[in-house]
Enzyme design. Structure first.
Site, PDB file in Angstrom:
ATOM      1  NE  ARG A  13      11.700  11.695  11.525  1.00 19.06           N
ATOM      2  CZ  ARG A  13      11.976  12.129  10.294  1.00 19.06           C
ATOM      3  NH1 ARG A  13      12.145  13.411  10.064  1.00 19.06           N
ATOM      4  NH2 ARG A  13      12.071  11.285   9.293  1.00 19.06           N
ATOM      5  CD  GLU A 149      17.756   1.386   2.873  1.00 15.14           C
ATOM      6  OE1 GLU A 149      17.182   2.280   3.506  1.00 15.14           O
ATOM      7  OE2 GLU A 149      17.480   1.120   1.690  1.00 15.14           O
TER       8      GLU A 149
HETATM    9  C1  UD1 Z   1      12.816   2.895   2.895  1.00  9.49           C
HETATM   10  C2  UD1 Z   1      13.783   2.198   1.962  1.00  9.49           C
HETATM   11  C3  UD1 Z   1      14.742   3.226   1.351  1.00  9.49           C
HETATM   12  C4  UD1 Z   1      13.963   4.299   0.650  1.00  9.49           C
HETATM   13  C5  UD1 Z   1      12.932   4.917   1.580  1.00  9.49           C
HETATM   14  C6  UD1 Z   1      12.044   5.824   0.811  1.00  9.49           C
HETATM   15  C7  UD1 Z   1      14.115  -0.022   2.890  1.00  9.49           C
HETATM   16  C8  UD1 Z   1      15.013  -0.900   3.670  1.00  9.49           C
HETATM   17  N1  UD1 Z   1      14.520   1.227   2.710  1.00  9.49           N
HETATM   18  O1  UD1 Z   1      13.574   3.423   3.950  1.00  9.49           O
HETATM   19  O2  UD1 Z   1      15.619   2.589   0.443  1.00  9.49           O
HETATM   20  O3  UD1 Z   1      14.848   5.281   0.160  1.00  9.49           O
HETATM   21  O4  UD1 Z   1      12.113   3.901   2.170  1.00  9.49           O
HETATM   22  O5  UD1 Z   1      11.218   6.528   1.704  1.00  9.49           O
HETATM   23  O6  UD1 Z   1      13.087  -0.475   2.420  1.00  9.49           O
HETATM   24  N2  UD1 Z   1       7.126  -0.288   7.108  1.00  9.49           N
HETATM   25  C9  UD1 Z   1       6.379  -1.360   7.537  1.00  9.49           C
HETATM   26  N3  UD1 Z   1       6.952  -2.277   8.364  1.00  9.49           N
HETATM   27  C10 UD1 Z   1       8.239  -2.195   8.766  1.00  9.49           C
HETATM   28  C11 UD1 Z   1       8.996  -1.099   8.316  1.00  9.49           C
HETATM   29  C12 UD1 Z   1       8.420  -0.168   7.481  1.00  9.49           C
HETATM   30  O7  UD1 Z   1       5.199  -1.467   7.194  1.00  9.49           O
HETATM   31  O8  UD1 Z   1       8.669  -3.081   9.499  1.00  9.49           O
HETATM   32  C13 UD1 Z   1       6.513   0.696   6.207  1.00  9.49           C
HETATM   33  C14 UD1 Z   1       6.452   2.075   6.808  1.00  9.49           C
HETATM   34  O9  UD1 Z   1       5.195   2.282   7.448  1.00  9.49           O
HETATM   35  C15 UD1 Z   1       6.575   2.975   5.587  1.00  9.49           C
HETATM   36  C16 UD1 Z   1       7.439   2.164   4.640  1.00  9.49           C
HETATM   37  O10 UD1 Z   1       7.333   0.823   5.072  1.00  9.49           O
HETATM   38  O11 UD1 Z   1       5.332   3.192   4.953  1.00  9.49           O
HETATM   39  C17 UD1 Z   1       8.889   2.622   4.647  1.00  9.49           C
HETATM   40  O12 UD1 Z   1       9.407   2.501   5.936  1.00  9.49           O
HETATM   41  P1  UD1 Z   1      10.478   3.503   6.482  1.00  9.49           P
HETATM   42  O13 UD1 Z   1      10.859   3.089   7.829  1.00  9.49           O
HETATM   43  O14 UD1 Z   1      10.005   4.896   6.294  1.00  9.49           O
HETATM   44  O15 UD1 Z   1      11.675   3.188   5.477  1.00  9.49           O
HETATM   45  P2  UD1 Z   1      12.998   3.997   5.335  1.00  9.49           P
HETATM   46  O16 UD1 Z   1      13.924   3.575   6.389  1.00  9.49           O
HETATM   47  O17 UD1 Z   1      12.701   5.425   5.179  1.00  9.49           O
END
Ligand code: UD1
Ligand code: CA
Length: 453
Positions: A13, A149
């Site tokens: 985004r 989630e």
């Molecule tokens: C996550 C949380 C959610 C929380 C939210 C807060 C989980 C499953 N969910 O959701 O409960 O309310 O954050 O913002 O954890 N990232 C990686 N590798 C991956 C996936 C993500 O490094 O494979 C990193 C992303 O760069 C980011 C963070 O982890 O910095 C969170 O990832 P994001 O996809 O934003 O999580 P949400 O689905 O928003």
């Protein structure tokens, strides 16, 4: 403790080719803010999980104290922490941070770490008016049972207003048990870090929570709108700090500090100024509206008028600069120096009480004390291949529209007549002038248009 920073996500985004965590807040990548906060907690190890943007992220932030774990492909937050696990000290708890949550305060994290102690799981949670999009904290009789989630939640769970910020502390040995056993049978087909909560509860481990002091601390960046919002939050807090220190800001909403701004007593900063790198303003300095100062030191009592651009320069005390002055790298001004409008100074020293008040270029020059540089004076420092120095000794007076073709020296007390093109050294205390002699033609008549009718 160990700190793991999750920074592998893509950030679609943002609609940008720049990896999300490299987008700047206050001129510095978001991830750099998180790393700085992490360092301030003096952890034993800091591991960054990277993936999207790959080596670009790693190269941008390379430092000796950082460990890197590549996550490819990105299969979820639980999978991400698993990649860092081999880099961690199993005897110490692990704090998980997000690379796209840049304004988290160290005090809040200290409290969370203290809440966890050595053997509990602690979550940073928050109550939001609009919890939409976040994981929800499911409690039974007040005790945390699991996180669900948004996409997996039923209506009752979606009504919960306590959300998971994502930031947590867990015993590392427990992570080593839990993470490999996570499944991905959920709405997103991901390995959720949040599923460790239910595992901890099943093991009878204590699950605790702490809350941030301010909402913006846990705000993540997924879009340019959110980036801009957090930029303002950050700038506002910098401005508040300056006000607390006694700096006068004509409008705390209209200052941008992208680096470190150190101010003495009774400093006044007008609207629209940008400070980059390290800027030091000594006691009583006044900066007019719309100035840009980058890596600059300004001596006591100096006034910088509107629309000045100063970079890698040193300005002494009691100077008057601008409006519309430009100091480029290597400009060094003594005290009581006046630099007026449309004057550009580069790689030059100007000693005390000297003045260049209008329209001049002083490059690669050494200018003495009490020198007066007339309007339109230019040092011709560049011959197309090499730069040459101009030396102007003390008490020199340079008439307007003079070119000093370097290398050239103007001796102490010399005067250069207006319009001079100086190609050889000018002796001390004499008038030097190079100018075609002025003649007048008596009886000369201006041509007239012939009348046709
Ligand atoms: C996550 C949380 C959610 C929380 C939210 C807060 C989980 C499953 N969910 O959701 O409960 O309310 O954050 O913002 O954890 N990232 C990686 N590798 C991956 C996936 C993500 O490094 O494979 C990193 C992303 O760069 C980011 C963070 O982890 O910095 C969170 O990832 P994001 O996809 O934003 O999580 P949400 O689905 O928003
Ligand atoms: Ca997110």
């Amino acid at each position: 403790m160990n700190i793991v920073i999750l920074a592998a996500g893509q950030g679609k985004r943002m609609r940008s080719d720049l990896p999300k965590v490299l987008h700047p807040i206050a001129g510095k990548p978001m991830l750099a803010h998180v790393i700085a906060t992490a360092r301030s907690l003096s952890p034993k190890r800091i591991a960054v999980v990277y993936g999207h943007g790959g080596e670009r992220v790693r190269e941008a932030l390379a430092a000796d104290d950082l460990l890197w774990a590549k996550q490819e492909p990105q299969l979820g937050t639980g999978h991400a922490v698993l990649q860092a696990l081999p880099l961690l000290d199993p005897a110490q708890p692990t704090l998980v941070l997000y690379g796209d949550v840049p304004l988290m305060r160290a005090d809040t994290l200290r409290e969370l770490v203290a809440t966890a102690g050595d053997d509990a799981l602690a979550l940073l949670t928050a109550r939001l008016d609009d919890p939409c999009g976040y994981g929800r904290i499911v409690r039974i009789d007040g005790a945390i049972r699991r996180i669900v989630e948004e996409k997996d939640a039923d209506d009752a769970e979606r009504a919960i207003d306590e959300i998971n910020t994502g930031i947590l502390v867990a015993p590392t040995a427990a992570l080593a048990r839990w993470l490999p056993s996570l499944g991905n049978r959920n709405a997103q087909g991901e390995y959720y870090l949040t599923d460790i909560v239910a595992l901890a509860v099943a093991e009878g481990l204590s699950v605790r929570s702490a809350q941030p002091a301010a909402r913006w601390e846990v705000q993540g960046v997924n879009s340019k709108q959110q980036l801009a919002e957090l930029e303002r939050v950050h700038q506002r807090s910098v401005a508040e700090r300056l006000l607390e220190q006694g700096v006068t800001l004509l409008d705390p909403a209209r200052i941008d500090v992208r680096g470190e701004l150190v101010c003495g007593r009774d400093v006044t900063i007008d609207v629209g100024c940008v400070f980059e790198g390290r800027v030091e303003l000594a006691d009583g300095v006044g900066v007019g509206p719309n100035c840009v100062l980058k890596d600059v030191g300004v001596g006591a009592g100096t006034r910088i008028h509107a629309f000045c651009h100063l970079e890698s320069a040193k300005v002494g005390a009691g100077n008057v600069i601008g409006p519309y002055a430009r100091l480029r790298p290597g400009a060094q001004l003594g005290s009581d120096v006046h630099v007026g409008n449309f004057v550009e100074i580069k790689n030059s020293t100007i000693a005390d009480h000297s003045k260049a008040n209008h329209l001049a270029y002083i490059g690669d020059a050494t200018v003495g004390s009490r020198v007066n540089v007339g309007a339109g004076t230019i040092t011709c420092n560049y011959d197309g291949a090499n730069k040459h120095r101009t030396v102007i000794e003390d008490d020199v007076f340079i008439g307007s529209d003079t070119q000093l073709v370097a290398p050239v020296t103007v001796g102490r007390g010399a005067t250069l007549g207006a319009g001079t093109t100086l190609t050889r050294d000018a002796p001390a205390d004499q008038l030097t002038v190079s100018r075609a002699r002025q003649t007048s033609v008596p009886g000369w008549k201006r041509p007239q248009k012939t009348k046709k009718d």
